[in-house]
Design a protein around this motif. Structure first.
Motif, PDB file in Angstrom:
ATOM      1  N   ASP A 184      -2.171 -11.204  -4.840  1.00 60.60           N
ATOM      2  CA  ASP A 184      -1.397  -9.377  -5.611  1.00 60.60           C
ATOM      3  C   ASP A 184      -3.252  -9.508  -6.778  1.00 60.60           C
ATOM      4  O   ASP A 184      -3.751  -8.348  -7.047  1.00 60.60           O
ATOM      5  N   ALA A 185      -3.044 -10.713  -7.219  1.00 65.00           N
ATOM      6  CA  ALA A 185      -4.147 -10.659  -8.705  1.00 65.00           C
ATOM      7  C   ALA A 185      -5.995 -10.642  -8.233  1.00 65.00           C
ATOM      8  O   ALA A 185      -5.711 -10.134  -9.151  1.00 65.00           O
ATOM      9  N   VAL A 186      -6.009 -11.260  -6.710  1.00 65.35           N
ATOM     10  CA  VAL A 186      -7.110 -10.961  -6.913  1.00 65.35           C
ATOM     11  C   VAL A 186      -8.281  -9.811  -6.422  1.00 65.35           C
ATOM     12  O   VAL A 186      -8.744  -8.705  -6.704  1.00 65.35           O
ATOM     13  N   TYR A 187      -6.761  -9.336  -5.142  1.00 67.22           N
ATOM     14  CA  TYR A 187      -6.942  -7.763  -4.956  1.00 67.22           C
ATOM     15  C   TYR A 187      -6.496  -6.809  -5.507  1.00 67.22           C
ATOM     16  O   TYR A 187      -6.339  -5.402  -4.440  1.00 67.22           O
ATOM     17  N   ARG A 188      -5.717  -6.852  -6.780  1.00 67.53           N
ATOM     18  CA  ARG A 188      -5.207  -5.897  -7.478  1.00 67.53           C
ATOM     19  C   ARG A 188      -5.711  -4.362  -6.816  1.00 67.53           C
ATOM     20  O   ARG A 188      -6.099  -3.373  -6.686  1.00 67.53           O
ATOM     21  N   LEU A 205      -9.170  -6.140   3.902  1.00 62.72           N
ATOM     22  CA  LEU A 205      -7.472  -6.240   2.761  1.00 62.72           C
ATOM     23  C   LEU A 205      -7.167  -6.977   3.505  1.00 62.72           C
ATOM     24  O   LEU A 205      -6.518  -7.766   3.278  1.00 62.72           O
ATOM     25  N   PHE A 206      -6.401  -5.919   5.282  1.00 64.26           N
ATOM     26  CA  PHE A 206      -5.869  -6.964   5.951  1.00 64.26           C
ATOM     27  C   PHE A 206      -6.196  -8.814   6.420  1.00 64.26           C
ATOM     28  O   PHE A 206      -5.392  -9.545   5.917  1.00 64.26           O
ATOM     29  N   LEU A 207      -7.364  -8.396   6.926  1.00 66.26           N
ATOM     30  CA  LEU A 207      -7.657  -9.499   6.966  1.00 66.26           C
ATOM     31  C   LEU A 207      -8.271 -10.799   5.879  1.00 66.26           C
ATOM     32  O   LEU A 207      -7.954 -12.195   6.105  1.00 66.26           O
ATOM     33  N   ALA A 208      -8.246 -10.250   4.583  1.00 71.14           N
ATOM     34  CA  ALA A 208      -8.423 -11.331   3.547  1.00 71.14           C
ATOM     35  C   ALA A 208      -6.571 -11.936   3.195  1.00 71.14           C
ATOM     36  O   ALA A 208      -6.235 -12.852   3.180  1.00 71.14           O
ATOM     37  N   PHE A 209      -6.187 -10.924   3.551  1.00 72.38           N
ATOM     38  CA  PHE A 209      -4.679 -11.066   3.099  1.00 72.38           C
ATOM     39  C   PHE A 209      -3.834 -11.723   4.676  1.00 72.38           C
ATOM     40  O   PHE A 209      -3.367 -13.263   4.086  1.00 72.38           O
ATOM     41  N   CYS A 210      -4.895 -12.030   6.207  1.00 71.46           N
ATOM     42  CA  CYS A 210      -4.021 -12.781   6.293  1.00 71.46           C
ATOM     43  C   CYS A 210      -4.715 -14.275   5.909  1.00 71.46           C
ATOM     44  O   CYS A 210      -3.886 -15.465   7.052  1.00 71.46           O
ATOM     45  N   LEU A 211      -5.725 -14.045   5.503  1.00 73.09           N
ATOM     46  CA  LEU A 211      -6.207 -15.394   5.527  1.00 73.09           C
ATOM     47  C   LEU A 211      -5.559 -16.357   4.548  1.00 73.09           C
ATOM     48  O   LEU A 211      -5.476 -17.776   4.226  1.00 73.09           O
ATOM     49  N   TYR A 212      -4.915 -16.140   3.201  1.00 75.04           N
ATOM     50  CA  TYR A 212      -4.451 -16.011   2.174  1.00 75.04           C
ATOM     51  C   TYR A 212      -2.851 -16.669   3.113  1.00 75.04           C
ATOM     52  O   TYR A 212      -2.472 -17.888   2.581  1.00 75.04           O
ATOM     53  N   LEU A 213      -2.287 -15.866   3.857  1.00 75.37           N
ATOM     54  CA  LEU A 213      -1.407 -16.375   4.174  1.00 75.37           C
ATOM     55  C   LEU A 213      -1.301 -18.162   5.403  1.00 75.37           C
ATOM     56  O   LEU A 213      -0.637 -19.003   5.068  1.00 75.37           O
ATOM     57  N   TYR A 214      -2.511 -18.017   5.941  1.00 80.29           N
ATOM     58  CA  TYR A 214      -3.215 -18.808   6.877  1.00 80.29           C
ATOM     59  C   TYR A 214      -3.347 -19.799   5.563  1.00 80.29           C
ATOM     60  O   TYR A 214      -2.592 -21.134   6.510  1.00 80.29           O
ATOM     61  N   LEU A 240       0.959  -1.228   0.522  1.00 76.48           N
ATOM     62  CA  LEU A 240       0.229  -0.264  -0.155  1.00 76.48           C
ATOM     63  C   LEU A 240       0.755   0.457  -0.197  1.00 76.48           C
ATOM     64  O   LEU A 240       0.216   2.112  -0.314  1.00 76.48           O
ATOM     65  N   GLY A 241       1.662   1.142   0.365  1.00 79.53           N
ATOM     66  CA  GLY A 241       3.244   2.375   0.253  1.00 79.53           C
ATOM     67  C   GLY A 241       2.802   2.866   1.778  1.00 79.53           C
ATOM     68  O   GLY A 241       2.819   4.598   1.447  1.00 79.53           O
ATOM     69  N   ALA A 242       2.109   2.904   2.561  1.00 75.66           N
ATOM     70  CA  ALA A 242       2.255   3.440   3.964  1.00 75.66           C
ATOM     71  C   ALA A 242       1.781   2.771   4.725  1.00 75.66           C
ATOM     72  O   ALA A 242       2.064   1.625   4.508  1.00 75.66           O
ATOM     73  N   SER A 243       2.198   3.261   6.215  1.00 77.84           N
ATOM     74  CA  SER A 243       1.989   2.723   7.198  1.00 77.84           C
ATOM     75  C   SER A 243       0.722   2.754   7.622  1.00 77.84           C
ATOM     76  O   SER A 243      -0.261   3.933   7.687  1.00 77.84           O
ATOM     77  N   VAL A 244      -0.423   1.603   7.962  1.00 75.19           N
ATOM     78  CA  VAL A 244      -1.730   1.623   7.859  1.00 75.19           C
ATOM     79  C   VAL A 244      -2.668   1.276   9.407  1.00 75.19           C
ATOM     80  O   VAL A 244      -1.894  -0.104   9.660  1.00 75.19           O
ATOM     81  N   ASP A 245      -3.557   1.845  10.196  1.00 82.28           N
ATOM     82  CA  ASP A 245      -3.667   1.155  11.198  1.00 82.28           C
ATOM     83  C   ASP A 245      -5.129   0.509  10.878  1.00 82.28           C
ATOM     84  O   ASP A 245      -6.150   0.885  10.361  1.00 82.28           O
ATOM     85  N   TYR A 246      -4.437  -1.107  10.689  1.00 81.42           N
ATOM     86  CA  TYR A 246      -5.618  -2.006  10.100  1.00 81.42           C
ATOM     87  C   TYR A 246      -6.848  -2.450  11.110  1.00 81.42           C
ATOM     88  O   TYR A 246      -7.278  -3.581  11.177  1.00 81.42           O
TER      89      TYR A 246
END
Length: 95
Positions: free
Chosen positions: A73-77, A56-65, A41-47
């Protein structure tokens, strides 16, 4: 990372049990997700705040899990680009 963010991620991942191994894995995922997503995202974000960035953060955590972060990246571009643009506008004072 706060306990509240950790709790939110565990809830999103449907983790209803508590054990040391799971706790450490989820903490590691949250730390990695914060770092990687801030870079994307190019910035520090408060999730912890609600909204598109937290979703988006929760979705990324699910992908990592689930070990499929290479597909994220392709899905959430579109969402990544929308948040980046919003951040850019905030930094530039609008416009």
């Amino acid at each position: 990372m706060t306990d509240e963010l950790l709790k939110t991620v565990k809830n999103h991942l449907s983790i209803t049990w508590t054990d040391d191994e799971t706790e450490e894995r989820v903490k590691s995922i949250v730390e990695d997700a914060e770092d990687a997503l801030n870079h994307k995202l190019g910035a520090s974000v408060d999730y912890e705040s609600g909204g598109q960035a937290r979703r988006l953060f929760l979705a990324f955590c699910l992908y990592l899990y689930n070990g499929c972060e290479d597909e994220f990246d392709a899905v959430y571009r579109t969402e990544i680009n929308q948040i980046r643009e919003r951040m850019r506008q905030k930094e530039g004072g609008g416009g």
